[in-house]
Design a protein around this motif. Structure first.
Motif, PDB file in Angstrom:
ATOM      1  N   GLN A   1       0.825  -1.206   0.000  1.00 15.53           N
ATOM      2  CA  GLN A   1       0.000   0.000   0.000  1.00 15.53           C
ATOM      3  C   GLN A   1       0.859   1.257   0.000  1.00 15.53           C
TER       4      GLN A   1
ATOM      5  N   ARG B   1      -7.928  -2.158  -4.050  1.00 11.43           N
ATOM      6  CA  ARG B   1      -8.016  -1.243  -2.907  1.00 11.43           C
ATOM      7  C   ARG B   1      -7.592   0.175  -3.321  1.00 11.43           C
ATOM      8  N   ASP B   2      -7.611   0.459  -4.615  1.00 15.72           N
ATOM      9  CA  ASP B   2      -7.214   1.766  -5.115  1.00 15.72           C
ATOM     10  C   ASP B   2      -8.273   2.804  -4.754  1.00 15.72           C
ATOM     11  N   PRO B   3      -7.937   3.795  -3.928  1.00 17.36           N
ATOM     12  CA  PRO B   3      -8.940   4.788  -3.499  1.00 17.36           C
ATOM     13  C   PRO B   3      -9.447   5.667  -4.629  1.00 17.36           C
ATOM     14  N   GLU B   4      -8.729   5.695  -5.754  1.00 12.30           N
ATOM     15  CA  GLU B   4      -9.207   6.465  -6.902  1.00 12.30           C
ATOM     16  C   GLU B   4     -10.392   5.790  -7.573  1.00 12.30           C
TER      17      GLU B   4
ATOM     18  N   ALA C   1     -14.244   3.950  -3.161  1.00  8.16           N
ATOM     19  CA  ALA C   1     -14.285   4.815  -1.982  1.00  8.16           C
ATOM     20  C   ALA C   1     -14.102   3.988  -0.717  1.00  8.16           C
ATOM     21  N   ASP C   2     -13.305   4.530   0.211  1.00  7.55           N
ATOM     22  CA  ASP C   2     -13.056   3.842   1.477  1.00  7.55           C
ATOM     23  C   ASP C   2     -12.715   2.372   1.219  1.00  7.55           C
ATOM     24  N   PRO C   3     -11.665   2.116   0.444  1.00  2.00           N
ATOM     25  CA  PRO C   3     -11.421   0.769  -0.090  1.00  2.00           C
ATOM     26  C   PRO C   3     -11.089  -0.296   0.931  1.00  2.00           C
ATOM     27  N   ASP C   4     -10.631   0.104   2.120  1.00  2.00           N
ATOM     28  CA  ASP C   4     -10.272  -0.896   3.124  1.00  2.00           C
ATOM     29  C   ASP C   4     -11.470  -1.348   3.964  1.00  2.00           C
TER      30      ASP C   4
END
Length: 405
Positions: free
Chosen positions: A28, A324-327, A330-333
């Motif tokens: 990450q 898990r790309d935040p782009e 949204a809120d990927p985790d």
């Protein structure tokens, strides 16, 4: 992004203690640095690690990127990686077009969505039967052994036309094939054992065809489209890809839902098949069983994201951080089974995306839509920290998952 030799991080990287469902923190961090960064494998080679969703899709869809593991620069399996799921050159999965496309077309029909949907009642019967057996037996029970492994075994054996009486033989050998600590000799022996068995079945099907995938593959040999060796490799790929991957996803998904009881309750209490389908896509996004990355090699210079990937350089695609790309998410985790996660790259992207994804999706929909309703008090029968995760295997999952109710 320029890097000097003394700061190139080693790959693969360990997950954080107590966070078995999340990507390694170092991955990450690399994603924050840039979409392409160099990493070092155990053999000293330094392929590009592609960390972000947009660049992964762009490169996986680029004809200048090769899946052929004999190409110069292809990331070796000295780090425990290798082929798409740790395999050697199994059939068309490790070929490039046009030969890849020619062989892939030979086995696409059985995986068409309409054909897979026709299998749903059969899968439902298999799932219900295994749940009945669990409910009638002692507690606790290992969900992997009693439920997760038999389901894809039964389904893929039925699809191929392989006698299910031999499922223990297949399970024992596939465990060896995907274990990171297995020696090349042990892995090779397991592959040969299964290949020899399938080879014999293909000979039988050429003489006495049936309505199954093995007969269809055997018919391609009779027609002169492929030889017997290629047919055996193709059958081996179908069996392997349909067995170990789905089995691990069933158990790993259940373990993740135990860790997120609000999401488990939402899934258990809903009768909406759309929510079940959404849960499957979100779990595929949130988790990651192909945790050592997909391997490729550039056959021409490629300019992307301000970087030039040169011909002969290796590429590793870690979909666990692309998903898990935040782009993109949204809120990927956060695990959220109500989100629209259908854009994930769990099945890869481009011409080599997983052929069996309609089957995997359908099996997981039946499992996740049935198990927690049939056994509403299903719970983990050990401490979460005592669950053993497959850090030592090509395919990530859990070794056992003791459950009770």
């Amino acid at each position: 992004m320029a890097q000097t030799a003394d700061v190139v991080p080693e790959f693969p990287m360990p997950r954080a203690s107590g966070c078995p469902f999340d990507p390694p923190p170092a991955l990450q961090e690399l994603q924050k640095q840039g979409p392409l960064v160099k990493v070092r494998l155990q053999d000293g080679s330094e392929p590009w690690l592609v960390t972000r969703y947009a660049e992964q899709r762009a490169l996986l869809g680029d004809a200048r990127v090769s899946a052929d593991n004999t190409m110069p620069g292809y990331p070796t399996k000295g780090d425990g990686g290798g082929g798409e799921n740790g395999e050697d050159k199994f059939s068309f999965i490790m070929l490039d077009d046009p030969e890849h496309a020619r062989q892939r077309r030979m086995v696409t029909a059985p995986f068409a969505i309409k054909r897979i949907e026709a299998l749903r009642p059969t899968v439902q019967k298999i799932v219900d039967g295994l749940i009945d057996d669990m409910l009638a037996g002692p507690q606790p029970v290992d969900l992997v052994e009693a439920f997760a492994l038999p389901i894809p075994s039964l389904v893929i054996c039925e699809l191929l036309g392989v006698p299910y009486d031999d499922h223990e033989f297949f399970q024992d050998n596939t465990k060896t094939m995907v274990h990171r600590d297995a020696t090349p000799a042990e892995r090779g022996q397991a592959v040969r054992a299964i290949a020899e068995f399938l080879s014999g079945l293909l000979v039988e099907r050429r003489a006495d065809p049936r309505d199954d995938l093995l007969s269809s593959i055997a018919g391609r040999v009779t027609a002169g489209e492929i030889d017997h060796r290629q047919a055996t490799e193709m059958a081996l790929l179908m069996l392997f890809a349909g067995h170990e991957t789905t089995a691990n996803m069933i158990a790993l998904g259940t373990a993740a839902l135990f860790e997120h009881p609000d999401q488990l309750a939402l899934l258990r209490e809903s009768d909406d098949p759309k929510l079940v389908a959404s849960a499957v896509e979100e779990l595929l996004r949130y988790l990651n069983i192909t945790h050592l990355g997909r391997r490729r090699a550039a056959v021409e210079d490629i300019e992307i994201a301000g970087q030039v990937v040169k011909a002969g350089e290796g590429l590793i695609f870690t979909n666990e951080i692309a998903n898990r790309d935040p782009e993109v998410f949204a809120d990927p985790d956060r695990l959220d089974i109500t989100r629209d996660a259908r854009r994930h790259v769990a099945f890869s992207f481009g011409v080599h995306q997983c052929l069996g994804q309609p089957l995997a999706r359908m099996e997981l929909q039946v499992v996740y839509g049935t198990l927690y309703k049939r056994i509403p008090t299903l719970r983990l029968a050990c401490r979460p920290e005592d669950v053993r995760f497959k850090h030592d295997a090509f395919i990530y999952g859990v070794h056992e998952l003791p459950v009770a109710w």
